[in-house]
Scaffold this motif. Structure first.
Motif, mmCIF file in Angstrom:
data_model
loop_
_atom_site.group_PDB
_atom_site.id
_atom_site.type_symbol
_atom_site.label_atom_id
_atom_site.label_comp_id
_atom_site.label_asym_id
_atom_site.label_seq_id
_atom_site.Cartn_x
_atom_site.Cartn_y
_atom_site.Cartn_z
ATOM 1 N N GLN A 143 -1.842 -0.583 7.185
ATOM 2 C CA GLN A 143 -2.140 -1.248 5.874
ATOM 3 C C GLN A 143 -2.031 -2.833 6.014
ATOM 4 O O GLN A 143 -2.768 -3.406 5.750
ATOM 5 C CB GLN A 143 -1.001 -0.948 4.925
ATOM 6 N N ASN B 135 -0.408 -7.150 -3.113
ATOM 7 C CA ASN B 135 1.010 -7.231 -2.959
ATOM 8 C C ASN B 135 1.440 -8.064 -1.904
ATOM 9 O O ASN B 135 2.650 -8.115 -1.517
ATOM 10 C CB ASN B 135 1.578 -5.757 -2.504
ATOM 11 N N LYS C 42 -1.075 -4.042 0.456
ATOM 12 C CA LYS C 42 -2.500 -4.538 -0.055
ATOM 13 C C LYS C 42 -2.557 -5.721 -0.300
ATOM 14 O O LYS C 42 -1.477 -6.543 -0.383
ATOM 15 C CB LYS C 42 -2.912 -3.612 -0.991
ATOM 16 N N ARG D 68 4.639 1.613 2.020
ATOM 17 C CA ARG D 68 3.576 2.509 1.645
ATOM 18 C C ARG D 68 2.572 1.800 0.721
ATOM 19 O O ARG D 68 1.818 2.440 0.278
ATOM 20 C CB ARG D 68 4.244 3.695 1.247
ATOM 21 N N ASP D 69 2.725 0.592 0.423
ATOM 22 C CA ASP D 69 1.956 0.033 -0.744
ATOM 23 C C ASP D 69 1.473 -1.383 -0.340
ATOM 24 O O ASP D 69 1.216 -2.347 -1.133
ATOM 25 C CB ASP D 69 2.413 0.020 -2.045
ATOM 26 N N MET E 45 -5.226 2.660 2.215
ATOM 27 C CA MET E 45 -4.250 3.609 2.920
ATOM 28 C C MET E 45 -4.500 3.887 4.255
ATOM 29 O O MET E 45 -5.829 3.757 4.642
ATOM 30 C CB MET E 45 -4.236 4.873 1.928
ATOM 31 N N LEU F 151 6.610 1.738 -4.321
ATOM 32 C CA LEU F 151 6.372 3.143 -3.660
ATOM 33 C C LEU F 151 7.230 3.258 -2.409
ATOM 34 O O LEU F 151 6.963 4.192 -1.624
ATOM 35 C CB LEU F 151 4.737 2.937 -3.297
ATOM 36 N N GLY G 5 0.331 5.342 -1.581
ATOM 37 C CA GLY G 5 -0.239 3.915 -1.269
ATOM 38 C C GLY G 5 -1.527 3.606 -1.886
ATOM 39 O O GLY G 5 -2.004 4.332 -2.901
ATOM 40 N N PRO G 6 -2.173 2.488 -1.616
ATOM 41 C CA PRO G 6 -3.008 1.849 -2.362
ATOM 42 C C PRO G 6 -4.354 2.565 -1.829
ATOM 43 O O PRO G 6 -4.592 2.555 -0.699
ATOM 44 C CB PRO G 6 -3.192 0.388 -1.938
#
Length: 167
Positions: A106, A45, A42, A39-40, A83, A60, A78-79
């Motif tokens: 993502q 990350n 990007k 969920r995150d 997202m 997340l 999310g980012p």
């Protein structure tokens, strides 16, 4: 260093580097999605450690319970800039579900960014794509607005990437 910083260095990331890393990251997402939704995903990350890229920041993550989305309808997931459409809609109070298709969206956005140096906002076109032609249809499908039209699992996405890259 994270991918956001790495991608801004004066040199462009060569295809031999990013293609191998895309395969590794897509396989890592399959493993993550066996237990949870990230969920995150990007560029910030994705860690670049030597010649390897790795998915990081599991803050997340949402454990999958029977494949159901456990997040609240109005929960920001999310980012902000990365997202999926369904995550944006859920943040607006729509009852859209978050699933593997969101993580795939993502990760595909990050792949587009690593290849083209820009976010794949809106409808992506082959004329906007800067990578190998055989990858465009896979990323185009992974970035479709409707989650029902995308790859339904990260395993499907990873297999499609592998088939296109290792042909």
């Amino acid at each position: 260093m994270d991918l956001a910083k790495h991608a801004k260095t004066p040199h462009q990331i060569p295809p031999a580097t990013y293609l191998a890393q895309f395969l590794g990251l897509s396989k890592a997402l399959v493993k993550i999605n066996e237990k949870a939704l990230h969920r995150d995903i990007k560029p910030e990350n994705i860690l670049v450690v030597g010649s390897a890229w790795a998915i990081s920041d599991f803050g997340l993550c949402d454990l999958c319970v029977g494949g159901q989305d456990l997040s609240r309808v109005d929960e920001r997931i999310g980012p902000a800039l990365w997202m999926s459409p369904e995550a944006f809609n859920k943040n607006l109070g729509c009852p859209d579900g978050i699933g593997q298709t969101s993580d795939v969206f993502q990760l595909a956005s990050v792949f587009w960014y690593a290849t083209c140096g820009r976010h794949p906002t809106g409808i992506v076109r082959d004329t906007d794509w800067r990578g190998p032609a055989e990858l465009f249809p896979i990323l185009e499908r992974a970035l479709l607005h409707s989650s029902q039209d995308r790859f339904q699992t990260s395993a499907e996405f990873s297999a499609a990437l592998e088939a296109a890259i290792i042909r």
